[in-house]
Design a protein around this motif. Structure first.
Motif, PDB file in Angstrom:
ATOM      1  N   LYS A 127       0.904  -1.297  -0.081  1.00 22.64           N
ATOM      2  CA  LYS A 127      -0.006  -0.130  -0.250  1.00 22.64           C
ATOM      3  C   LYS A 127       0.724   1.094  -0.002  1.00 22.64           C
ATOM      4  O   LYS A 127       0.246   2.617   0.392  1.00 22.64           O
ATOM      5  N   PHE A 145     -10.365   7.431   2.073  1.00 28.04           N
ATOM      6  CA  PHE A 145      -9.676   8.745   2.071  1.00 28.04           C
ATOM      7  C   PHE A 145      -8.409   8.627   3.198  1.00 28.04           C
ATOM      8  O   PHE A 145      -7.964   7.682   2.590  1.00 28.04           O
ATOM      9  N   ASN A 146      -8.214   9.505   3.910  1.00 25.69           N
ATOM     10  CA  ASN A 146      -7.177   9.450   4.783  1.00 25.69           C
ATOM     11  C   ASN A 146      -7.185   8.966   6.238  1.00 25.69           C
ATOM     12  O   ASN A 146      -7.428   9.773   7.039  1.00 25.69           O
ATOM     13  N   LEU A 205       1.698  11.685   6.632  1.00 27.02           N
ATOM     14  CA  LEU A 205       1.589  12.764   7.620  1.00 27.02           C
ATOM     15  C   LEU A 205       1.599  12.682   8.858  1.00 27.02           C
ATOM     16  O   LEU A 205       2.621  12.906   9.694  1.00 27.02           O
ATOM     17  N   ASN A 221       8.659  17.927   7.177  1.00 28.10           N
ATOM     18  CA  ASN A 221       8.706  18.603   5.941  1.00 28.10           C
ATOM     19  C   ASN A 221       7.616  18.787   5.404  1.00 28.10           C
ATOM     20  O   ASN A 221       6.684  17.890   5.021  1.00 28.10           O
ATOM     21  N   GLY A 223      -1.203  21.222   1.307  1.00 29.01           N
ATOM     22  CA  GLY A 223      -2.296  20.159   0.698  1.00 29.01           C
ATOM     23  C   GLY A 223      -3.448  19.837   1.682  1.00 29.01           C
ATOM     24  O   GLY A 223      -3.300  19.863   2.797  1.00 29.01           O
ATOM     25  N   ARG A 251      -6.505  17.342   2.548  1.00 24.15           N
ATOM     26  CA  ARG A 251      -7.020  16.150   2.539  1.00 24.15           C
ATOM     27  C   ARG A 251      -8.151  15.809   3.490  1.00 24.15           C
ATOM     28  O   ARG A 251      -8.398  16.487   4.516  1.00 24.15           O
ATOM     29  N   TYR A 308      -9.181  13.653   6.222  1.00 30.73           N
ATOM     30  CA  TYR A 308      -8.646  12.675   7.207  1.00 30.73           C
ATOM     31  C   TYR A 308      -9.838  12.326   7.953  1.00 30.73           C
ATOM     32  O   TYR A 308     -10.751  12.821   8.219  1.00 30.73           O
ATOM     33  N   ARG A 319       5.909  17.282  -3.205  1.00 34.20           N
ATOM     34  CA  ARG A 319       6.340  15.807  -3.359  1.00 34.20           C
ATOM     35  C   ARG A 319       5.516  15.357  -4.737  1.00 34.20           C
ATOM     36  O   ARG A 319       4.433  15.718  -5.029  1.00 34.20           O
TER      37      ARG A 319
END
Ligand code: WQD
Length: 337
Positions: free
Chosen positions: A84, A177-178, A199, A215, A228, A230, A232, A291
Motif C-alpha cells: 500500500k 480517504f486518509n 503525514l 517537511n 495540501g 486532505r 482525514y 512531493r
C-alpha cells in the motif's frame, strides 16, 4: 459462520477485527505479517476479550487459502491484504501487481470454489487520481497516477466483472480517504516500518523526538494556506464502516463503490496545529518542495455511504490527533504493540 479478514493484523484490519468481535461476529484472521507485527493479534484478543483462528498465510499461496476454506465456515471476506505504499509501488510495480491483483484473483477463485461470494474490498481514494473535481463522488472520473492506485482500480474492475458474471456475488468497494488516529486504548495504532511516508505518523515521530522536524511538501498550492488539503478520518470510524459494508453485502447482490471519508478537508498546517493542541508538543517544520504526484485538494462526498450503509464519520480531527498521540506515547513507553 465466520468473517475472513485478510490483512487483519494491519493498521485498518486490526481496528476492524476489534469492532467485528465486539459486535459479536466470529472472525478468522489471515496475515502474512510482511507489514504487521504478530503482537497485534494479542492486542485484538485483549481488547475484544475473544479468541479466533489465526492463519499466517500469503494470499498468493493457493493451498494455504484452500486449507482455510476447508477448515473454517467462511460466510464473507473483508479483504485488506496487499501492498500500500504509493512511492514504493513506483519502484517495484511487479510486486504490487502480483500481490494486489494476482493475490485478489487467487482469493476470489478459492472463495468461488468454496461457495463464498460476499466480499468487502479495501479500495482507495487514490483511484480519483489528480482530478480536481472535488468533492469526489463515486461517479467522478477515475484516473490513477501510480502502480498502487492502478492495482486498486484494476481490482475494482475485476470485482465488478465478477459480480456481472455471477448474480450470486456481492462486493462493496470501499474507497478510503486518509485514515489516521488509533484505538482509544492506545494499544492499537499506525506503526509503519521505517520512516513514515504519511503525514500523521511522521508528525507523531517528530513529537517524540525520533525525527527532527516535519517537511511540509509545498505551501504554494491553490488552497487556503497553500498546503495540501486532505479528508482525514478516524480509523475507528473507518473500521465501523466495514461492519456496515458487511451487512450491505449480506443483503444485496452486485458491486458498489462507496467513499469512506468525512466530507471535510484539512490542510497540512491545520493538522499540525490540531496535533500540537492535542499533544501539547510543538512540531517544528520547514517548507520543503512539493512531493511528486501529490495533488492540492482531495476530499469526499460521503453521501452515498450515508444513504446505502447508514454510515457517517463521527470523530473529530482533534480526537484523531489525541488518539494518535496517546498510541505514540504508549508505544514509546513500551506499553502498546
Ligand atoms: C497527506 C498530506 C502531503 C507527509 C496517501 C496515499 C493514499 C492513501 C492515504 C492508501 C499531503 C503532506 C505528507 C509529509 C507532508 N493510502 N505531507 N509531509 O498522499 O494524501 O495519501 O495515503 O490508500 O493512497 O496516496 O497521504 O499522509 O502521505 O499526505 O507535507 O512528511 O500531507 O503532501 O498533502 P496522501 P499523506
Amino acid at each position: 459462520m465466520a468473517i475472513l479478514v485478510t490483512g487483519g493484523a494491519g493498521y485498518i484490519g486490526s481496528h476492524t477485527c476489534v469492532e467485528l468481535l465486539q459486535a459479536g461476529e466470529d472472525i478468522v484472521l489471515l496475515d502474512n505479517f510482511s507489514n504487521a507485527k504478530p503482537q497485534v493479534v494479542n492486542r485484538i484478543k485483549e481488547l475484544s476479550g475473544r479468541d479466533f483462528p489465526l492463519y499466517a498465510v500469503d494470499i498468493l499461496h493457493r493451498e494455504g487459502l484452500e486449507k482455510i476454506f476447508a477448515r473454517e465456515d467462511i460466510e464473507a471476506v473483508i479483504h485488506f491484504a496487499g501492498l500500500k505504499a504509493v512511492g514504493e509501488s513506483v519502484k517495484i510495480p511487479l510486486d504490487y501487481y502480483q500481490n494486489n491483483v494476482s493475490g485478489t484473483i487467487n482469493l476470489c477463485q478459492v472463495m468461488a470454489r468454496a461457495g463464498c461470494k460476499k466480499i468487502v474490498f479495501s479500495s482507495s481514494a487514490t483511484v480519483y487520481g489528480n482530478s480536481t473535481d472535488v468533492p469526489f463522488r463515486e461517479d467522478s472520473p477515475l484516473s490513477t497516477t501510480n502502480p498502487y492506485g492502478s492495482t486498486k482500480r484494476m481490482v475494482e474492475d475485476i470485482l465488478r466483472d465478477l459480480c456481472a458474471s455471477d448474480p450470486e456475488w456481492s462486493a462493496c468497494l470501499l474507497r478510503y480517504f486518509n485514515p489516521i488516529g488509533a484505538h482509544k486504548s492506545g494499544l492499537l495504532g499506525e506503526d509503519p516500518n521505517g520512516i513514515p511516508n504519511n503525514l500523521l505518523p511522521y508528525i507523531a515521530k517528530v513529537a517524540v523526538g525520533q525525527l527532527e522536524r516535519l517537511n511540509v511538501f509545498g505551501n504554494d498550492y491553490d488552497t487556503p494556506d497553500g498546503t495540501g488539503v486532505r479528508d482525514y478520518l478516524h480509523v475507528v470510524d473507518l473500521a465501523i464502516g466495514h461492519l456496515k459494508a458487511l451487512d450491505y453485502v449480506r443483503t444485496h447482490k452486485g458491486a458498489e463503490a462507496i467513499n469512506l471519508g468525512t466530507g471535510r478537508g484539512y490542510s497540512v498546517l491545520e493538522v499540525v496545529k490540531a496535533f500540537e493542541k492535542a499533544s501539547g508538543v510543538t512540531i517544528p517544520y520547514r517548507i520543503a518542495p512539493r512531493r511528486p504526484g501529490d495533488i492540492a485538494t482531495c476530499y469526499a462526498d460521503p453521501s452515498k455511504a450515508k444513504k446505502l450503509l447508514g454510515w457517517e464519520a463521527a470523530r473529530s480531527l482533534e480526537e484523531m490527533c489525541a488518539d494518535a498521540w496517546n498510541f505514540t506515547r504508549r508505544q514509546q513507553s513500551g506499553e502498546s504493540q
